[in-house]
Each structure stands twice: as C-alpha cells, then as structure tokens.
Scaffold this active site. Sequence first.
Site, PDB file in Angstrom:
ATOM      1  N   ASP A  21       0.854  -1.179   0.000  1.00 44.56           N
ATOM      2  CA  ASP A  21       0.000   0.000   0.000  1.00 44.56           C
ATOM      3  C   ASP A  21       0.897   1.239   0.000  1.00 44.56           C
ATOM      4  O   ASP A  21       1.843   1.317  -0.772  1.00 44.56           O
ATOM      5  CB  ASP A  21      -0.961  -0.044   1.183  1.00 44.56           C
ATOM      6  CG  ASP A  21      -2.163   0.881   1.010  1.00 44.56           C
ATOM      7  OD1 ASP A  21      -2.416   1.334  -0.121  1.00 44.56           O
ATOM      8  OD2 ASP A  21      -2.858   1.146   1.992  1.00 44.56           O
TER       9      ASP A  21
ATOM     10  N   ASP B 154       1.059   7.595   4.610  1.00 44.81           N
ATOM     11  CA  ASP B 154      -0.332   8.020   4.494  1.00 44.81           C
ATOM     12  C   ASP B 154      -0.731   8.830   5.726  1.00 44.81           C
ATOM     13  O   ASP B 154      -0.419   8.443   6.866  1.00 44.81           O
ATOM     14  CB  ASP B 154      -1.266   6.815   4.345  1.00 44.81           C
ATOM     15  CG  ASP B 154      -1.228   6.227   2.939  1.00 44.81           C
ATOM     16  OD1 ASP B 154      -0.389   6.649   2.130  1.00 44.81           O
ATOM     17  OD2 ASP B 154      -2.053   5.331   2.652  1.00 44.81           O
TER      18      ASP B 154
ATOM     19  N   ARG C   7       0.084   9.262  -6.464  1.00 46.15           N
ATOM     20  CA  ARG C   7      -0.082   9.788  -5.105  1.00 46.15           C
ATOM     21  C   ARG C   7       1.197  10.470  -4.632  1.00 46.15           C
ATOM     22  O   ARG C   7       1.791  10.085  -3.626  1.00 46.15           O
ATOM     23  CB  ARG C   7      -0.500   8.690  -4.118  1.00 46.15           C
ATOM     24  CG  ARG C   7      -1.789   8.001  -4.499  1.00 46.15           C
ATOM     25  CD  ARG C   7      -2.206   6.973  -3.463  1.00 46.15           C
ATOM     26  NE  ARG C   7      -3.444   6.301  -3.835  1.00 46.15           N
ATOM     27  CZ  ARG C   7      -4.021   5.339  -3.136  1.00 46.15           C
ATOM     28  NH1 ARG C   7      -3.470   4.929  -1.998  1.00 46.15           N
ATOM     29  NH2 ARG C   7      -5.147   4.779  -3.539  1.00 46.15           N
TER      30      ARG C   7
END
Length: 412
Positions: free
Chosen positions: A227, A231, A283
């Site tokens: 992932d 984050d 991202r």
Amino acid sequence: MLGRQTLPPGDGWAAAGPGTTGGAAAAHDQVHVVTSRAELVAALGGDNATNRGNATPKIIYVDGEVSGFEAADGTPLECADLADPAYSLEAYLAAYDPAVWGRVAPSGPLEEARRRSVANQTAHTQINVGPNTTIIGLGGARLSGLTLMIDSADNVIVRNLTFDDARDCFPAWSPTDGDAGNWNSQFDQISVRRSENVWIDHNTFTDGDNPDSAQPAYFGRPYQVHDGSLDVTHTASLVTASWNRFLGRDKVLLIGSSNTVGPDLGRLNVTLRHNLFDGTQQRLPRVRFGQVDVYNNHYRLAGDGFQYAVGVGVQSATHVENNHFTLGAGITAADLLYDWGGTAVTTRGNVVDPADGPARPVDLVAAYNAEHEPDLSPDAGWTPVLRHGPVLPAAAVPFVVGAFAGADRLLR
C-alpha cells in the site's frame, strides 16, 4: 545529539501550535538502542497492543535491521506462519474467481479466514508508536516488513531510516474497484492517523527486492502486496515530510482516505519539501480536504506504470511551488495533475524537463487544462507561511535534493 534534535521553528505545518519535539525531553533511562522487533516494542512501552498510549518521552535508536516478520525469540517468520489455518491463497483464488463467484465482494468462510489472517499480521507487523517519541536510525538502519502506526500519538519524529517491503501477506480481491477489479493491500510503511505535530525526515522508502511489478496477475489484475509509503488520514494534521527518498513505489502519499465531508474538514494540513520521488507512479501526493504545501521536491518520473504526480481531490487546497519534474519518454506536463474530484490547485515556479526537449518553466494548471475537462482553477485559496529557509529556484532542486534526501545523508 541527533536524537534530541527538534523540528526547527516555522518548518512546515508540523511547526504549528506547540511544534514538534518528539522525545527530546526523554530521561536517560528512556533512551534506547534496539536491534530487533522485540526490543523495539519494549522501547516503545513493552506491549504492542497498548504502546500507542505510552506518552512518556522516549528516544529510540535503531541499529541494523529490524524486521516485522520476526518472532519474539528472533526466529524469522513467513506469511504462512501468520495465516489462519482455514486460509490458503489457492483456495481463495478458486472460490472467488469472477468466472465462478461473479463480480460481487467475497464473503463466506474463506473471506472470513483471510480477514483473520490480516488481523494476525496486523498484531505482529504493525508497530504502534505513542506520543512524544523520536525514532532515529543509526547508519544503515532498516525497518523491513513492518508498519509504523502513529495513531492518536501527537509529537512524533521519525528520521534516518530505510523502510523496506511492508508487504501484505493477504491482499483483498475487490471486484468492483475499477472496471476490472483490483487487489488491495492494507499495510503502509508509515501511517499517521488522528495525530498532530509529526515530522518525517531523511528516510528512504522502497519495496526492495519485492516490487509489485514482479508479482503475478490473478483474475487478470496485478496481485498488489503493498500500500502506501506515508499516508496521513483519519483527521491527522500538522505533518512535515522533508528530505525523504521514495524509490520505485506505486502508491506513495495519500492525504485523506475518504471523500465523505465531515471530521477531516480543516485537518490534513501537510508540508512536503525537499523530497525525491524517483520512479514512483502515483499519489505524489493525492490530497483530500487539506491545505498541503508541496515545494522544492524533485520528481524523476518514467515508465509505463506512471499515472500522475499530484492528485487534486475533494475540497483539497494544494500549493505546488518551485518543484522540478524530470520526465521520461511518453510523459508530458499535462500528465502531472489528476482530477480526483477537486476544483483548484495553485502551481507556480515549477520546471519541467521533458525527455524530448530542454527544461523549462511550465504552468502545470494551464498544461492540464489544455488537455482535460473540466478545467481546474489555478487558485487554491491560501498562501503557505510556514517554511524553513528560502525557497530554492526549481532549477537548483535536483542538485540539492539529490545530494541530501534519504536515509544515511543526515549525518553528513
């Protein structure tokens, strides 16, 4: 002493409010050197299940490699050691093949066994960090196969570490994710949730010798076992990420995890400065809701897997200034922004160095609007004031960031 260094005043959003001091106030008996998972958990408070509540100031030096896939006695673990007895990938693939199961979410005993397997892995490879903590690597320090979870833990510093291969042993099949479905993984390398005043500095993030590009395809989709790198979600805010090196990863920086308007409003404020994004795909960051300052970063973007750099999400207010974008063949300035439901982004002073021509200043919003609908507004509605030192001209960024970003460059 590096472990007692604090974030300089004014250095990005993490300098707001009380600032970020981490474990600088630690007593002598709360300064630790760790060489294993068990020692890391002990230094953080002793019980991984409750360490996130340990607010005692502490400084933790990581010496060598600490693996999340390590038993209490130091024995290496494999994914099979964390799997529920009722789970196997072979059985999962046979049960939920869309040709057999259809395109609906997996359910039933095998999916429940997969979820129990994920819970087993979470308990072992997700290392919970409490408030008032500094974690800093000695030369060559590496955290492999684990997640640093900074959840409800204010005032945390993480520096000079290489994060390697935070793999998910039990990815979930999501048949309605996109037109063809996708495999989704759970574990980030660093996750910041419900926390404020967090400084992430001079780290390297990599998948090492286990990149997603080397994984097989199942159900016609890549079996993705990683992932995010870093984050920031679930109402977290006041984060500065500086001088980090993100190498060859797919999903890198997600700021805000849901489009739901609610508690994230007024939160998710992050500064990204002097980072290197090298061979990364998406991202860089993707933003929802927050005021995010992206300045003096170097982007080296190439390959068929590249998707976009800055994702303009719902009610985001991203300021993109004096960054340098070095682009491989087939990537243009129009590809650097992506509309994820946002309306505005400020871009100024950025330089694009395309594969087929000289480096030049580019208005990224104008380049995007020339090829996409609907147009993005060029005014995100705010001007950053929390910055450390002068903002470099974009032309100087590759030289400075290339020399000093990443782990093991802090000690120069």
